[in-house]
Design a protein around this motif. Structure first.
Motif, PDB file in Angstrom:
ATOM      1  N   SER A 126       0.851  -1.195   0.000  1.00 46.01           N
ATOM      2  CA  SER A 126       0.000   0.000   0.000  1.00 46.01           C
ATOM      3  C   SER A 126       0.880   1.237   0.000  1.00 46.01           C
ATOM      4  O   SER A 126       2.102   1.153   0.191  1.00 46.01           O
ATOM      5  N   CYS A 127       0.246   2.386  -0.215  1.00 45.48           N
ATOM      6  CA  CYS A 127       0.967   3.650  -0.133  1.00 45.48           C
ATOM      7  C   CYS A 127      -0.020   4.734   0.279  1.00 45.48           C
ATOM      8  O   CYS A 127      -1.236   4.567   0.184  1.00 45.48           O
ATOM      9  N   SER A 128       0.519   5.841   0.734  1.00 45.89           N
ATOM     10  CA  SER A 128      -0.327   6.942   1.201  1.00 45.89           C
ATOM     11  C   SER A 128      -1.054   7.609   0.040  1.00 45.89           C
ATOM     12  O   SER A 128      -2.227   7.977   0.151  1.00 45.89           O
ATOM     13  N   SER A 129      -0.351   7.752  -1.088  1.00 45.22           N
ATOM     14  CA  SER A 129      -0.925   8.405  -2.275  1.00 45.22           C
ATOM     15  C   SER A 129       0.061   8.266  -3.422  1.00 45.22           C
ATOM     16  O   SER A 129       1.217   7.880  -3.219  1.00 45.22           O
ATOM     17  N   PHE A 130      -0.378   8.577  -4.623  1.00 46.36           N
ATOM     18  CA  PHE A 130       0.532   8.687  -5.764  1.00 46.36           C
ATOM     19  C   PHE A 130      -0.086   9.653  -6.763  1.00 46.36           C
ATOM     20  O   PHE A 130      -1.301   9.878  -6.788  1.00 46.36           O
ATOM     21  N   SER A 131       0.768  10.229  -7.594  1.00 45.66           N
ATOM     22  CA  SER A 131       0.303  11.240  -8.538  1.00 45.66           C
ATOM     23  C   SER A 131       0.504  10.765  -9.974  1.00 45.66           C
ATOM     24  O   SER A 131       1.494  10.078 -10.284  1.00 45.66           O
ATOM     25  N   ALA A 132      -0.451  11.136 -10.825  1.00 46.95           N
ATOM     26  CA  ALA A 132      -0.386  10.850 -12.273  1.00 46.95           C
ATOM     27  C   ALA A 132      -0.036   9.390 -12.527  1.00 46.95           C
ATOM     28  O   ALA A 132      -0.673   8.488 -11.999  1.00 46.95           O
ATOM     29  N   ILE A 167       8.611   2.733   4.158  1.00 46.53           N
ATOM     30  CA  ILE A 167       9.476   3.887   3.897  1.00 46.53           C
ATOM     31  C   ILE A 167       8.644   5.154   4.057  1.00 46.53           C
ATOM     32  O   ILE A 167       7.630   5.328   3.377  1.00 46.53           O
ATOM     33  N   VAL A 168       9.089   6.026   4.949  1.00 50.49           N
ATOM     34  CA  VAL A 168       8.344   7.249   5.262  1.00 50.49           C
ATOM     35  C   VAL A 168       9.190   8.467   4.878  1.00 50.49           C
ATOM     36  O   VAL A 168      10.163   8.802   5.567  1.00 50.49           O
ATOM     37  N   PRO A 169       8.890   9.130   3.740  1.00 48.40           N
ATOM     38  CA  PRO A 169       9.607  10.365   3.396  1.00 48.40           C
ATOM     39  C   PRO A 169       9.309  11.467   4.412  1.00 48.40           C
ATOM     40  O   PRO A 169       8.174  11.603   4.881  1.00 48.40           O
ATOM     41  N   TRP A 184       7.996   6.278  -7.958  1.00 50.82           N
ATOM     42  CA  TRP A 184       6.782   6.562  -7.198  1.00 50.82           C
ATOM     43  C   TRP A 184       6.871   7.996  -6.708  1.00 50.82           C
ATOM     44  O   TRP A 184       7.903   8.427  -6.184  1.00 50.82           O
ATOM     45  N   SER A 185       5.803   8.744  -6.915  1.00 47.87           N
ATOM     46  CA  SER A 185       5.758  10.121  -6.444  1.00 47.87           C
ATOM     47  C   SER A 185       4.467  10.321  -5.669  1.00 47.87           C
ATOM     48  O   SER A 185       3.380   9.967  -6.146  1.00 47.87           O
ATOM     49  N   SER A 186       4.583  10.855  -4.473  1.00 45.35           N
ATOM     50  CA  SER A 186       3.405  11.101  -3.656  1.00 45.35           C
ATOM     51  C   SER A 186       2.567  12.221  -4.256  1.00 45.35           C
ATOM     52  O   SER A 186       3.064  13.057  -5.021  1.00 45.35           O
ATOM     53  N   ASP A 187       1.310  12.228  -3.892  1.00 48.59           N
ATOM     54  CA  ASP A 187       0.407  13.258  -4.396  1.00 48.59           C
ATOM     55  C   ASP A 187       0.458  14.520  -3.551  1.00 48.59           C
ATOM     56  O   ASP A 187      -0.174  15.512  -3.874  1.00 48.59           O
ATOM     57  N   SER A 188       1.213  14.457  -2.460  1.00 47.49           N
ATOM     58  CA  SER A 188       1.304  15.591  -1.545  1.00 47.49           C
ATOM     59  C   SER A 188       2.606  15.483  -0.768  1.00 47.49           C
ATOM     60  O   SER A 188       3.210  14.403  -0.681  1.00 47.49           O
ATOM     61  N   ASN A 189       3.043  16.610  -0.213  1.00 46.32           N
ATOM     62  CA  ASN A 189       4.214  16.573   0.670  1.00 46.32           C
ATOM     63  C   ASN A 189       3.809  16.780   2.124  1.00 46.32           C
ATOM     64  O   ASN A 189       4.649  17.031   2.987  1.00 46.32           O
ATOM     65  N   ILE A 190       2.508  16.689   2.381  1.00 43.21           N
ATOM     66  CA  ILE A 190       2.004  16.832   3.747  1.00 43.21           C
ATOM     67  C   ILE A 190       2.068  15.467   4.429  1.00 43.21           C
ATOM     68  O   ILE A 190       1.497  14.496   3.936  1.00 43.21           O
ATOM     69  N   PRO A 191       2.758  15.356   5.550  1.00 44.65           N
ATOM     70  CA  PRO A 191       2.858  14.059   6.221  1.00 44.65           C
ATOM     71  C   PRO A 191       1.504  13.653   6.843  1.00 44.65           C
ATOM     72  O   PRO A 191       0.664  14.522   7.102  1.00 44.65           O
ATOM     73  N   PRO A 192       1.314  12.330   7.016  1.00 39.70           N
ATOM     74  CA  PRO A 192       2.293  11.283   6.730  1.00 39.70           C
ATOM     75  C   PRO A 192       2.150  10.754   5.312  1.00 39.70           C
ATOM     76  O   PRO A 192       1.050  10.450   4.860  1.00 39.70           O
ATOM     77  N   GLN A 193       3.272  10.635   4.615  1.00 46.33           N
ATOM     78  CA  GLN A 193       3.330   9.976   3.318  1.00 46.33           C
ATOM     79  C   GLN A 193       4.188   8.718   3.487  1.00 46.33           C
ATOM     80  O   GLN A 193       5.188   8.744   4.220  1.00 46.33           O
ATOM     81  N   PHE A 194       3.806   7.631   2.832  1.00 51.43           N
ATOM     82  CA  PHE A 194       4.557   6.393   3.018  1.00 51.43           C
ATOM     83  C   PHE A 194       4.319   5.456   1.849  1.00 51.43           C
ATOM     84  O   PHE A 194       3.384   5.620   1.060  1.00 51.43           O
ATOM     85  N   ILE A 195       5.184   4.455   1.763  1.00 48.91           N
ATOM     86  CA  ILE A 195       4.990   3.338   0.851  1.00 48.91           C
ATOM     87  C   ILE A 195       5.357   2.080   1.628  1.00 48.91           C
ATOM     88  O   ILE A 195       6.415   2.015   2.266  1.00 48.91           O
ATOM     89  N   LEU A 196       4.470   1.090   1.632  1.00 51.17           N
ATOM     90  CA  LEU A 196       4.638  -0.127   2.424  1.00 51.17           C
ATOM     91  C   LEU A 196       4.957  -1.290   1.496  1.00 51.17           C
ATOM     92  O   LEU A 196       4.190  -1.603   0.577  1.00 51.17           O
TER      93      LEU A 196
END
Length: 583
Positions: A17-23, A128-130, A42-54
């Motif tokens: 799973s992941c917090s979000s992704f863009s495009a 992994i938590v940016p 992989w690029s998150s859809d936001s830089n607002i925490p928490p963002q993660f990829i499991l």
């Protein structure tokens, strides 16, 4: 480092799973390494925490390291800071790493925490938590992830069993702590008797019973004395702030000034801790090189002239910017290297002679007229030497190679400047020596790592050669600790170790990330270091340092302590000009 007997391989995983992704920057993109494809990430859809990829592995594994691949160019979305968590269940993860990536195109590998109380820690999930990207307000991107470890069931199964038992034991300990704090002593004793789990050290239990339950302060004092005698307060004492106390060593009042060494630079000193004797050889007095050998008795505060002219006694000629190390067990001094002015750099004069001084016999021995002929280093100066007393091996790293090529500085002062930290600019591209090992019993040299600017290095991680650095050997860890130095016009403050048995290089600090000057010694060229392997501490005295944010050099006398176990720097003394601060 791979555990003994385990075959570490690349581990297969899927994205749980992941917090979000863009495009089209799907999380599955990190499973393939395409550094030339800007969309392969992989690029998150936001830089607002928490963002993660499991990430989910095929089965429970023992994970040793993680590698991050990158885009072929620097990128604002690269992770400047991140955290990694791992565990057997996604809702119960522990922190394995807190670090960051350089903003470049080179893959980076990090060791993950894989030991708990000395036992290997099994994982099925990696999170992994940016935390921060290199570009402000940009989303987070991960280009490629590779995990190294083992899935061998014979190795993983006992680790899972032990870890489950460890978690159960820790849960019982928390219950015992809660019961005792709330005075439920009957339940406490019953649970402890049934599970046979010990809440704490028996001495602490006795202390709680004597002071809290009984209020017997005499018995409490006796228990505290027992704790002191058993060394239980040692770790606490060592964790306290250091208090520096400087003592100036003054010569004896009735001592003749001619009976002690004169002022000099570019000399060498080493100490015999068994006899508390310091040995000094050579140097430059501002006019000429010296070849006198002295000993200093620390208990008696007296100097003794062992030789006024070592060359006349079959020893080394006058020299400076050389290096010297001591074999305390066999009472032998070893001397290698020297600086030569350009007018003296003839082909027949650029031989790297290697000497040994027998302290008991008071006699010099020429080991080799030219170490380069027998597989050792060429004639070098401002290198570093360390002795491994167990294997009787001398390690030599770095130093600048002298050659008859034109373009070297004409004045003697520039060379000593590089050794003492003043100036150090050179007119031509310098050559640096690699890492060599000299085995004393067999009198043989071996090249361990070449300078990466020359031929390819003999290992997976480059060790950039340099001058003016510090190198220390830890006999228990079996490692060389190498810090700072100067390479051409670049002032280094990287810090890494080299395992002399395995050849593994481990980066402690890469020296590229900006850090608070109060957290790590600044880049410079006059640091001097020593090590206490019993306390696991390295001591560094730094003088002239280079502040890259200012045009001029800054004189900053500072004294640092590095705790090897805690991987932490402590600044003890700092002085700028006439003002100083003790912390």
């Amino acid at each position: 480092m791979a555990e003994a007997g385990l075959d570490m391989k690349k581990l297969n995983y899927s994205v749980d799973s992941c917090s979000s992704f863009s495009a089209t920057y799907f999380p599955e993109n990190i499973m393939k390494d395409f550094p030339a494809d800007q969309a392969s990430r992989w690029s998150s859809d936001s830089n607002i925490p928490p963002q993660f990829i499991l990430l989910k592995l095929e089965r429970a594994s023992l994970i040793e390291s993680i590698t991050f691949g990158k885009y072929e160019k620097t990128h604002v979305c690269n992770l400047k800071k991140f955290c990694i968590y791992g565990g057997l269940h996604p809702e119960n993860l522990v922190e394995l790493l807190n670090s960051g990536l350089k903003n470049d195109n080179q893959p980076e590998t990090f060791s993950l925490k894989h030991l708990v109380e000395g036992k290997m820690f099994p994982c099925r999930y990696i999170k992994i938590v940016p935390v921060q990207s290199w570009g402000p307000s940009f989303n987070f991107s991960i280009w490629y992830v590779e995990l190294m470890g083992t899935q061998e069931w014979d190795a993983v199964k006992p680790c899972i069993q032990w870890y489950n038992a460890y978690r159960e034991r820790e849960a019982i300990r928390l219950c015992l702590k809660h019961l005792r704090q709330n005075q439920c002593l009957e339940a406490f004793e019953c649970l402890q008797k049934r599970t046979k789990v010990q809440l704490e050290d028996p001495l602490l239990s006795e202390l709680h019973w004597a002071m809290v339950v009984k209020g017997d302060y005499e018995a409490t004092e006796q228990l505290l004395h027992r704790a002191v005698d058993n060394g239980l307060f040692g770790p606490y004492i060592y964790s306290q702030d250091y208090v520096p106390e400087w003592s100036r060593i003054l010569p004896c009042i009735d001592e003749d000034p001619c009976h002690r060494p004169g002022m000099r630079g570019g000399h060498q000193m080493c100490i015999d801790t068994n006899t508390e004797t310091v040995y000094l050889f050579g140097g430059w007095d501002g006019v000429q090189d010296l070849n006198d050998l002295w000993s200093y008795s620390v208990p008696n505060n007296t100097w003794t002239l062992l030789s006024n002219n070592t060359e006349e006694e079959g020893g080394p000629s006058a020299r400076s910017c050389h290096k010297m190390c001591l074999d305390q067990d066999h009472r032998q001094l070893f001397c290698l290297g020297r600086y030569l002015d350009s007018q003296h750099r003839h082909t027949n004069n650029l031989k790297s002679d290697f000497y040994m001084y027998d302290i008991e016999q008071k006699k010099w021995h020429l080991i080799c007229e030219d170490t380069a002929v027998v597989g050792g280093p060429k004639l070098i100066f401002d290198h570093q030497m360390c002795l491994d007393p167990e294997k009787r091996t001398i390690y030599v790293f770095g130093g600048r190679i002298l050659s008859p090529a034109p373009g070297y500085p004409e004045e003697r002062g520039l060379a000593v400047a590089s050794s003492s930290g003043v100036g150090g600019a050179f007119l031509s591209e310098p050559q640096f020596s690699g890492l060599y090992a000299y085995h004393i019993p067999t009198s043989t040299w071996r090249l361990l790592r070449d300078d990466p600017s020359g031929s390819p290095g003999l290992g997976p991680i480059e060790m950039r050669s340099r001058i003016g650095h510090s190198m220390l050997f830890h006999p228990s860890e079996r490692k060389l600790f190498i810090f700072a130095g100067q390479r051409s016009k670049e002032y280094l403050n990287d810090f890494f170790t080299y395992n002399v048995d395995t050849g593994e290089v481990t980066t402690v600090t890469d020296g590229t990330r900006r850090r608070d000057p109060a957290q790590i010694p600044a880049a410079g060229f006059t640091q001097r270091a020593t090590i206490d392997h019993e306390l696991n501490e390295i001591y560094i005295l730094s003088g002239l340092s280079k502040d890259k944010d200012k045009r001029d050099d800054n004189v900053k006398n500072s004294f640092w302590v590095y705790n090897i176990v805690d991987n932490k720097w402590y600044i003890i003394h700092f002085k700028l000009g006439r003002f100083f601060l003790e912390l």
